[in-house]
Design a protein around this motif. Sequence first.
Motif, PDB file in Angstrom:
ATOM      1  N   ARG A  15       3.336   9.693 -14.203  1.00 19.86           N
ATOM      2  CA  ARG A  15       3.179   8.107 -13.974  1.00 19.86           C
ATOM      3  C   ARG A  15       3.268   8.222 -12.028  1.00 19.86           C
ATOM      4  O   ARG A  15       3.842   9.160 -11.147  1.00 19.86           O
ATOM      5  CB  ARG A  15       4.901   7.843 -13.669  1.00 19.86           C
ATOM      6  CG  ARG A  15       5.372   7.311 -15.202  1.00 19.86           C
ATOM      7  CD  ARG A  15       6.415   5.698 -15.129  1.00 19.86           C
ATOM      8  NE  ARG A  15       6.947   6.284 -16.388  1.00 19.86           N
ATOM      9  CZ  ARG A  15       6.751   5.894 -17.574  1.00 19.86           C
ATOM     10  NH1 ARG A  15       5.727   4.542 -17.406  1.00 19.86           N
ATOM     11  NH2 ARG A  15       7.431   5.776 -18.742  1.00 19.86           N
ATOM     12  N   CYS A  16       2.660   7.413 -11.845  1.00 21.89           N
ATOM     13  CA  CYS A  16       1.962   7.214 -10.374  1.00 21.89           C
ATOM     14  C   CYS A  16       2.584   6.191  -9.662  1.00 21.89           C
ATOM     15  O   CYS A  16       3.280   5.616 -10.034  1.00 21.89           O
ATOM     16  CB  CYS A  16       0.379   6.600 -10.159  1.00 21.89           C
ATOM     17  SG  CYS A  16       0.265   5.376  -9.392  1.00 21.89           S
ATOM     18  N   GLN A  17       3.108   7.015  -8.887  1.00 19.57           N
ATOM     19  CA  GLN A  17       4.416   6.238  -8.034  1.00 19.57           C
ATOM     20  C   GLN A  17       4.173   4.910  -7.382  1.00 19.57           C
ATOM     21  O   GLN A  17       5.023   4.665  -6.285  1.00 19.57           O
ATOM     22  CB  GLN A  17       4.990   7.635  -7.018  1.00 19.57           C
ATOM     23  CG  GLN A  17       5.783   8.698  -8.127  1.00 19.57           C
ATOM     24  CD  GLN A  17       6.531   7.917  -8.836  1.00 19.57           C
ATOM     25  OE1 GLN A  17       7.704   7.320  -8.359  1.00 19.57           O
ATOM     26  NE2 GLN A  17       6.528   9.096 -10.291  1.00 19.57           N
ATOM     27  N   TYR A  74       1.823  -0.621  -5.977  1.00 18.25           N
ATOM     28  CA  TYR A  74       0.104  -2.016  -5.976  1.00 18.25           C
ATOM     29  C   TYR A  74      -0.859  -0.387  -6.291  1.00 18.25           C
ATOM     30  O   TYR A  74      -2.291  -0.868  -5.801  1.00 18.25           O
ATOM     31  CB  TYR A  74      -0.173  -1.892  -4.475  1.00 18.25           C
ATOM     32  CG  TYR A  74       1.427  -2.294  -3.745  1.00 18.25           C
ATOM     33  CD1 TYR A  74       1.904  -4.346  -4.507  1.00 18.25           C
ATOM     34  CD2 TYR A  74       2.615  -2.637  -3.130  1.00 18.25           C
ATOM     35  CE1 TYR A  74       2.445  -4.829  -4.061  1.00 18.25           C
ATOM     36  CE2 TYR A  74       3.765  -2.900  -3.029  1.00 18.25           C
ATOM     37  CZ  TYR A  74       3.158  -4.277  -3.171  1.00 18.25           C
ATOM     38  OH  TYR A  74       4.567  -5.293  -3.438  1.00 18.25           O
ATOM     39  N   CYS A  75      -0.915   0.200  -7.414  1.00 15.25           N
ATOM     40  CA  CYS A  75      -2.094   1.568  -7.351  1.00 15.25           C
ATOM     41  C   CYS A  75      -2.736   0.386  -8.375  1.00 15.25           C
ATOM     42  O   CYS A  75      -2.533  -0.783  -9.118  1.00 15.25           O
ATOM     43  CB  CYS A  75      -1.815   2.684  -8.921  1.00 15.25           C
ATOM     44  SG  CYS A  75      -2.674   3.128  -9.793  1.00 15.25           S
ATOM     45  N   PRO A  76      -4.489  -0.178  -7.875  1.00 10.58           N
ATOM     46  CA  PRO A  76      -5.149  -0.943  -8.727  1.00 10.58           C
ATOM     47  C   PRO A  76      -5.535  -0.902 -10.240  1.00 10.58           C
ATOM     48  O   PRO A  76      -5.189  -2.016 -11.154  1.00 10.58           O
ATOM     49  CB  PRO A  76      -6.333  -0.778  -8.267  1.00 10.58           C
ATOM     50  CG  PRO A  76      -6.906   1.133  -7.090  1.00 10.58           C
ATOM     51  CD  PRO A  76      -4.757   1.138  -6.928  1.00 10.58           C
ATOM     52  N   SER A 123      -2.079  14.231  -7.922  1.00  7.46           N
ATOM     53  CA  SER A 123      -2.607  12.947  -8.023  1.00  7.46           C
ATOM     54  C   SER A 123      -3.426  11.569  -8.952  1.00  7.46           C
ATOM     55  O   SER A 123      -3.846  12.205  -9.658  1.00  7.46           O
ATOM     56  CB  SER A 123      -3.614  12.826  -6.985  1.00  7.46           C
ATOM     57  OG  SER A 123      -4.709  13.215  -6.681  1.00  7.46           O
ATOM     58  N   CYS A 124      -3.126  11.009  -8.307  1.00  7.63           N
ATOM     59  CA  CYS A 124      -3.048   9.853  -9.450  1.00  7.63           C
ATOM     60  C   CYS A 124      -4.935   9.384  -9.339  1.00  7.63           C
ATOM     61  O   CYS A 124      -5.485   9.256  -7.999  1.00  7.63           O
ATOM     62  CB  CYS A 124      -2.862   7.899  -8.943  1.00  7.63           C
ATOM     63  SG  CYS A 124      -3.472   6.985  -9.645  1.00  7.63           S
ATOM     64  N   PRO A 125      -5.748   9.280 -10.683  1.00  4.34           N
ATOM     65  CA  PRO A 125      -7.026   9.237 -10.601  1.00  4.34           C
ATOM     66  C   PRO A 125      -7.412   8.129  -9.436  1.00  4.34           C
ATOM     67  O   PRO A 125      -8.165   7.614  -9.495  1.00  4.34           O
ATOM     68  CB  PRO A 125      -7.344   9.212 -11.911  1.00  4.34           C
ATOM     69  CG  PRO A 125      -5.769   9.388 -12.380  1.00  4.34           C
ATOM     70  CD  PRO A 125      -5.332   9.830 -11.627  1.00  4.34           C
ATOM     71  N   GLU A 126      -6.406   6.956  -9.503  1.00  4.35           N
ATOM     72  CA  GLU A 126      -7.319   5.013  -8.656  1.00  4.35           C
ATOM     73  C   GLU A 126      -6.852   5.243  -8.190  1.00  4.35           C
ATOM     74  O   GLU A 126      -7.001   4.543  -6.935  1.00  4.35           O
ATOM     75  CB  GLU A 126      -6.249   4.329 -10.053  1.00  4.35           C
ATOM     76  CG  GLU A 126      -6.240   4.868 -11.913  1.00  4.35           C
ATOM     77  CD  GLU A 126      -7.990   4.248 -11.906  1.00  4.35           C
ATOM     78  OE1 GLU A 126      -8.438   3.561 -11.636  1.00  4.35           O
ATOM     79  OE2 GLU A 126      -8.221   4.583 -13.384  1.00  4.35           O
ATOM     80  N   CYS A 127      -5.759   6.012  -7.395  1.00  7.08           N
ATOM     81  CA  CYS A 127      -5.271   5.289  -6.124  1.00  7.08           C
ATOM     82  C   CYS A 127      -5.084   6.485  -4.624  1.00  7.08           C
ATOM     83  O   CYS A 127      -4.729   6.098  -3.826  1.00  7.08           O
ATOM     84  CB  CYS A 127      -4.119   4.688  -5.932  1.00  7.08           C
ATOM     85  SG  CYS A 127      -2.503   5.232  -6.579  1.00  7.08           S
ATOM     86  N   ASN A 128      -5.319   7.606  -5.715  1.00  4.42           N
ATOM     87  CA  ASN A 128      -4.893   9.159  -5.044  1.00  4.42           C
ATOM     88  C   ASN A 128      -2.997   9.420  -4.458  1.00  4.42           C
ATOM     89  O   ASN A 128      -2.738  10.373  -4.094  1.00  4.42           O
ATOM     90  CB  ASN A 128      -5.767   9.046  -3.798  1.00  4.42           C
ATOM     91  CG  ASN A 128      -7.193  10.237  -4.414  1.00  4.42           C
ATOM     92  OD1 ASN A 128      -6.511  11.006  -4.566  1.00  4.42           O
ATOM     93  ND2 ASN A 128      -7.670   9.639  -2.699  1.00  4.42           N
TER      94      ASN A 128
HETATM   95 ZN   LIG Z   1      -2.470   5.543  -9.164  1.00  2.98          ZN
END
Ligand SMILES: [Zn+2]
Length: 663
Positions: A423-425, A428-430, A405-410
Motif C-alpha cells: 500500500r501507498c502510505q 493525500y495521494c491523488p 514507491s507509489c507511481p502516483e505520488c512517489n
Molecule cells: Zn500514492
Amino acid sequence: MVLKKRAQELRNEINIHNIQYYVHDNPIISDSEYDQLLNELIQIEKNNPELITLDSPTQRVGSTPLSEFNTIEHSLPMLSLANAMNDDEIFDFDKQVKKILNTENEIEYTCEPKLDGLAVELVYENGIFNHGSTRGNGYIGEDITQNLKSIKSIPLKLNDENPPSKLEIRGEVFINHKDFEKLNQSQLNLGKQPFANPRNCAAGSLRQLDSKITAQRPLKINCYALGLISQTQFERHSDFLKQLPKWGFPVNNLIKTGINSEFLIQYKNKIENLRDDLDYDIDGVVFKVNSIIHQNKLGNRSKNPRWAIAGKFKSRQATTIINNIFPSVGRTGAVTPVAKLKPVNIGGVLVSNATLHNQDEIDKKDIRIGDTVIIQRAGDVIPEVVKVILEKRNKDTKKYNLPNSCPECNSIVLKPDDEAVSRCQNFYCPAQIKGRLKHFVAKPCMNIDGFGKKLVNQLVDENLIQDFSDIFKLKLEDIQKLERQGKKSALNIIRSIQLAKNTNLSRFIHGLGIRNVGEHASKLLEEKFQSIDNLFQAQYNDFVNIHEIGDVMAESLFKYFSSKENQTLIKKSILLGIKFKQIKSLSSEKFTNLTFVFTGSLSRLKRSDAKNIVEKNGGKVTSSISKKTDFLIFGEKAGSKLKKAKKIGISIISESDFIKMSK
Ligand SMILES: [Zn+2]
C-alpha cells in the motif's frame, strides 16, 4: 429376533430420512434425532455383529485402506457426448435426428445442465448397492465402491419393494462452492495446501485409497443416466428421471423437457445466464432425445450416441500477449499490478486489461511482460491470468517486481506482513483521494447520479475537491468551467448533489470507505447506533459487542469515528445540508434472532400488524416453515404449515398467546 427386526426398522427409517435430506432437501427430523437413530443401530450391530448387513448405513466407511484400485468393465460403455459449439450446430443436431428418424414431426428433448464433476456408475443387485466405478476410458473404470459408499446421498439400498434384479445408474460426483470454500478454509487452518478447484478436489477425493478420507469430503451426486436395467422398461428418458428420486437418487432441479431446436437454444441461454449464480460448476448443457424407442433407433456412433449432444457455453478463456504491466493505486492505497493485454475477444467481450492481484500472485505464476498467457473472464469478475504458456516465452524476458514507491505520488509503498497487498502510505495521494471520492458517490453509497469517474478525476486535478465534504460545496460555475461540461449537464449534477443530501445513515457510512466496512455492516451500524453522534461517542467495546462485527472491523470503526479530523469532515457535511432519514426504532429486543411464521386467518390482529409487532421487537417473519422457524402462530383454518410445523417439532402458539407474549 427382536433385535434383528429393530435393526431392520432402523435401517429403513434412516434410509427414508436420507432421501428426505439429500434428495428432497427437506429433512423432517433434527440432526440430533437422526444421530440417535444411527447410534442405536451402531450399538445393536456392535453387540451383535452377525446382524450387520451390506446395505447398513453403518457400513459407509471401509475399515482398511486399499493398496490399489481394481478395474471394472462397464456392462454398457459409458460413451462421451459430441459437442455443439454454437446455435447452428444445435440446429444441425435436431435436423440430423429428424432425418434419421425419417420424420417431419418436432422431436421432444430433455435438457439438463452439464455438471463439471466426475462421471461414475453405480450398480445395484436386487436393490442393494453392489459396486461402483469411475468412467475411466468409457469401457473400463476403476473400482471405487468403498469411496462411493461413503457419499451419504448415494442410497445403499433402493427404496423399492420390488427392485429390478440388476440396475446401473450413472451420475456426476461434485462439490458445492460453499462446501468447497469451507473445506479450503479448514485446509488452511490445518496449515495444508488448499485445493485448486471443486472439480480437482472431487476427483482427488474419489481416488483416495483410504475411504475414511473420502468420507470427510463434502461430495454430492446428481444422477442422470441409465446403464443396464432388468425387467423394467421406460418409455421416455423423463420417466426414468422421475423414477430416480423415488429410488433415492438426487436429480438436478433445472432439468426441463421441451420440443424443437428453438427450445434447446432458449434453454442453453437460460442456463448460461444462471451459470454464475449456481452453487456448483457447470460447463454446458446436455440435450437428449426423450423417447427411448427413438434413442434405440438412433443408436451410437463409435464414440458417442446419436441421440444426445452437449451444448457448450461460450468460452471464458483465450490466449493473448501481455504488452505491459503497470501498477494501479486504489482508494485504500493498495497497489495492484494490472496487465495491459493485446486486446482479445472472450465470449463476445473485448478484453484489454487483466488484474494480476499482487506481487505474490505474479511470483507464483511467474508472469512477465511479453509472455503469452491464458486469460479468463467469468461473470462480473475482472479478467485474470490463468497461466503463462512457458513454451512461448522469449529468452530476454525478466521477472516483474512492483515498484517500491507509489507511481502516483512517489511516496513509499509498504507491504504489511499479514497482508498480500502493498500500500501507498500517503493518505493525500491523488490516486487515493480520487478512489475514495469515486466510492463515496457510487450507487450503493451516496448514489449521486451523473457524478462519474471522469468528473471526479477532473475535479481533483483542478483542486476543486479533496474530501467528501467538498462535494457539497460545489457550485454550478465550478463544474461548468471544466472541460467538456456544458451548462445543462452541470445543472443536472448540481441537482443530483442536492437530491443526494437527503440520504440515510447506512449509505453515508458505507460511502466513508472505512476499512473492512461494507454495505451490510453499514446497515447494522445504522440500526444499532441510529445517529452519527452516537457513533462519535462509541467505544471499541460498543462496536465489538455487535453480533457480526469482529475485532478487526471494530478496531477500524473505533479508529475512524473517534478521529477528530474525520468528525470535522462529517460535521461539515451536515452543516452543508446532509440529512439522515430516521429509521424505525425497536420498541424491544425480546424477539431478536427469532423467526415467526403466521398461518390461517387471525381473528384479532391484521397480518400486517402482527408482522409489525414481530419486527418492532427485533424478530423476523417468513412465509414458509423450515428448521430455522422458531414459532408458528396459527389462526382459523390453518392447514399444511401447521402439519409441517408439528412434524419438524416447531413451537406452535395461538394468536392470543402471541399477543400475550409480545406485551
Ligand atoms: Zn500514492
